[in-house]
Design an enzyme around this catalytic site. Structure first.
Site, PDB file in Angstrom:
ATOM      1  N   ILE A 162       0.834  -1.198   0.000  1.00 38.58           N
ATOM      2  CA  ILE A 162       0.000   0.000   0.000  1.00 38.58           C
ATOM      3  C   ILE A 162       0.873   1.255   0.000  1.00 38.58           C
ATOM      4  O   ILE A 162       0.585   2.223  -0.717  1.00 38.58           O
ATOM      5  CB  ILE A 162      -0.963  -0.006   1.195  1.00 38.58           C
ATOM      6  CG1 ILE A 162      -1.928  -1.194   1.078  1.00 38.58           C
ATOM      7  CG2 ILE A 162      -1.750   1.298   1.264  1.00 38.58           C
ATOM      8  CD1 ILE A 162      -2.801  -1.412   2.287  1.00 38.58           C
ATOM      9  N   ARG A 242      -3.585   1.492  11.109  1.00 40.43           N
ATOM     10  CA  ARG A 242      -4.089   0.991  12.390  1.00 40.43           C
ATOM     11  C   ARG A 242      -4.143   2.133  13.398  1.00 40.43           C
ATOM     12  O   ARG A 242      -3.197   2.915  13.527  1.00 40.43           O
ATOM     13  CB  ARG A 242      -3.198  -0.127  12.931  1.00 40.43           C
ATOM     14  CG  ARG A 242      -3.355  -1.451  12.194  1.00 40.43           C
ATOM     15  CD  ARG A 242      -4.712  -2.069  12.473  1.00 40.43           C
ATOM     16  NE  ARG A 242      -4.904  -3.358  11.799  1.00 40.43           N
ATOM     17  CZ  ARG A 242      -5.481  -3.515  10.621  1.00 40.43           C
ATOM     18  NH1 ARG A 242      -5.891  -2.448   9.951  1.00 40.43           N
ATOM     19  NH2 ARG A 242      -5.653  -4.718  10.098  1.00 40.43           N
ATOM     20  N   GLU A 271     -12.454   1.536  18.148  1.00 38.52           N
ATOM     21  CA  GLU A 271     -13.455   1.409  17.077  1.00 38.52           C
ATOM     22  C   GLU A 271     -14.568   0.468  17.523  1.00 38.52           C
ATOM     23  O   GLU A 271     -14.296  -0.534  18.185  1.00 38.52           O
ATOM     24  CB  GLU A 271     -12.795   0.862  15.805  1.00 38.52           C
ATOM     25  CG  GLU A 271     -11.717   1.778  15.241  1.00 38.52           C
ATOM     26  CD  GLU A 271     -11.104   1.244  13.944  1.00 38.52           C
ATOM     27  OE1 GLU A 271     -11.578   0.202  13.426  1.00 38.52           O
ATOM     28  OE2 GLU A 271     -10.148   1.858  13.447  1.00 38.52           O
ATOM     29  N   HIS A 289     -13.151   3.539   8.943  1.00 42.53           N
ATOM     30  CA  HIS A 289     -12.377   2.325   8.638  1.00 42.53           C
ATOM     31  C   HIS A 289     -12.935   1.659   7.378  1.00 42.53           C
ATOM     32  O   HIS A 289     -13.407   0.516   7.401  1.00 42.53           O
ATOM     33  CB  HIS A 289     -12.392   1.355   9.816  1.00 42.53           C
ATOM     34  CG  HIS A 289     -11.253   0.381   9.773  1.00 42.53           C
ATOM     35  ND1 HIS A 289     -10.732  -0.213  10.897  1.00 42.53           N
ATOM     36  CD2 HIS A 289     -10.517  -0.119   8.737  1.00 42.53           C
ATOM     37  CE1 HIS A 289      -9.741  -1.028  10.558  1.00 42.53           C
ATOM     38  NE2 HIS A 289      -9.594  -0.981   9.247  1.00 42.53           N
TER      39      HIS A 289
END
Length: 324
Positions: A162, A242, A271, A289
């Site tokens: 990524i 994260r 979360e 998210h």
């Protein structure tokens, strides 16, 4: 359904194409209407006796959860890249294979990162709030000014799939890209970015910083009051990796003081209930998210998880095994 089809259970309803494939190729209970937690998936595993268990972060399997899995389970396939919710060594020690879904969500996560970068720099949250209130007055030349993205220096922490994809996109904005990683990549993988072995040396050079690494096993953040303080005043922080990577109290202080001009966040320590102090900040652009949340990517993730189940049953190598 034929009784000789592979048996599986899943903790969440999958996308339509994957559910259709399950109906055709596997023996499974009905899709859950709402995500199952760990206790519910363990109960279902004992009742249904599956060969494979498909999970997401809703149903973490750690410690005694793994000991409680029935012996029939030979694979835990997580429909995610991240493994924070699984105790992989314990699963492997029990002889249970583990798979995840890398690669297929790289592009959508990188796209979302670029959205967070642009939105945080250009004060998108504040503009949206103003418009929802009806606007009502023209803005002066020096009022509600954001920061140009084009030509800025972007620092990337974590230059995996990524991170590399973000670097490629950043070049489209004529950005100078730096990166910090556990090791320097081969030139072919660096995407024109400059490597810094020392995070402390890289941070003062970054107008924008983007995080793309796993959380530390001990939960210690990489962005603390000290490391945030090394960034140039008025810089922007983006996190689509994260929530545990950031000391959120230090983040809040930096955003309130102007050390950070803004932040773009897709992940949080708590979360799905982020710190209300972050929610109240006007200079934070936030998403829930959703880095992989496109039809194309989520379908590919579901299909890859099912490919791993099919390979296990066929006795062929798993397409995306987790080995440590």
């Amino acid at each position: 359904m034929s009784a000789d089809k592979p048996r599986l259970i899943r903790s969440v309803r999958l996308l339509a194409a994957a559910e259709k494939r399950i109906e055709a190729e596997f023996l499974a209970p009905p899709s859950p209407a709402t995500p199952l937690n760990t206790a519910a998936i363990l109960k279902l595993a004992h009742e249904f006796q599956p060969t494979a268990v498909l999970v997401t972060h809703h149903a973490p399997l750690k410690g005694q959860d793994i000991a409680a899995l029935p012996d029939c389970v030979k694979l835990v396939a997580t429909v995610s890249v991240g493994l924070d919710h699984l105790d992989v060594p314990a699963l492997l020690a029990r002889g249970i294979a583990v798979s995840n879904t890398p690669d297929v969500l790289t592009d959508c996560n990188a796209d979302l990162t670029m959205m967070l970068i642009i939105a945080a720099c250009r004060r998108a949250a504040e503009y949206y709030t103003l418009m929802k209130k009806g606007w009502g007055h023209t803005l002066g030349m020096d009022e509600m000014l954001g920061h140009r993205v084009t030509g800025k220096t972007l620092g990337i922490i974590g230059m995996g799939r990524i991170g590399q994809a973000v670097a490629r996109r950043a070049h489209g904005f004529e950005m100078n890209v730096l990166y910090h990683n556990r090791r320097q990549l081969d030139p072919a993988q660096e995407e024109g970015a400059t490597y810094y072995a020392s995070l402390e040396e890289m941070l003062p050079k970054c107008n924008i910083l983007s995080l793309h690494l796993p959380a530390a096993p001990n939960g210690q953040p990489i962005m603390t009051a000290r490391t945030l303080g090394l960034l140039p005043r008025g810089s922007v922080l983006v996190n689509a990796a994260r929530g545990a990577l950031i000391d959120e109290t230090a983040l809040i202080d930096a955003l309130r003081s102007g050390q950070l001009a803004g932040a773009g966040l897709d992940v949080y320590r708590n979360e799905p209930n982020p710190d209300p102090r972050i929610l109240a900040l006007p200079n934070v652009f936030m998403t829930p998210h959703v880095g992989s949340a496109t039809v194309e990517t989520r379908t590919a993730m579901c299909m890859l998880a099912l490919d791993n189940v099919a390979a296990l049953v066929a006795g062929t190598p798993l397409p995306s095994p987790v080995t440590a």
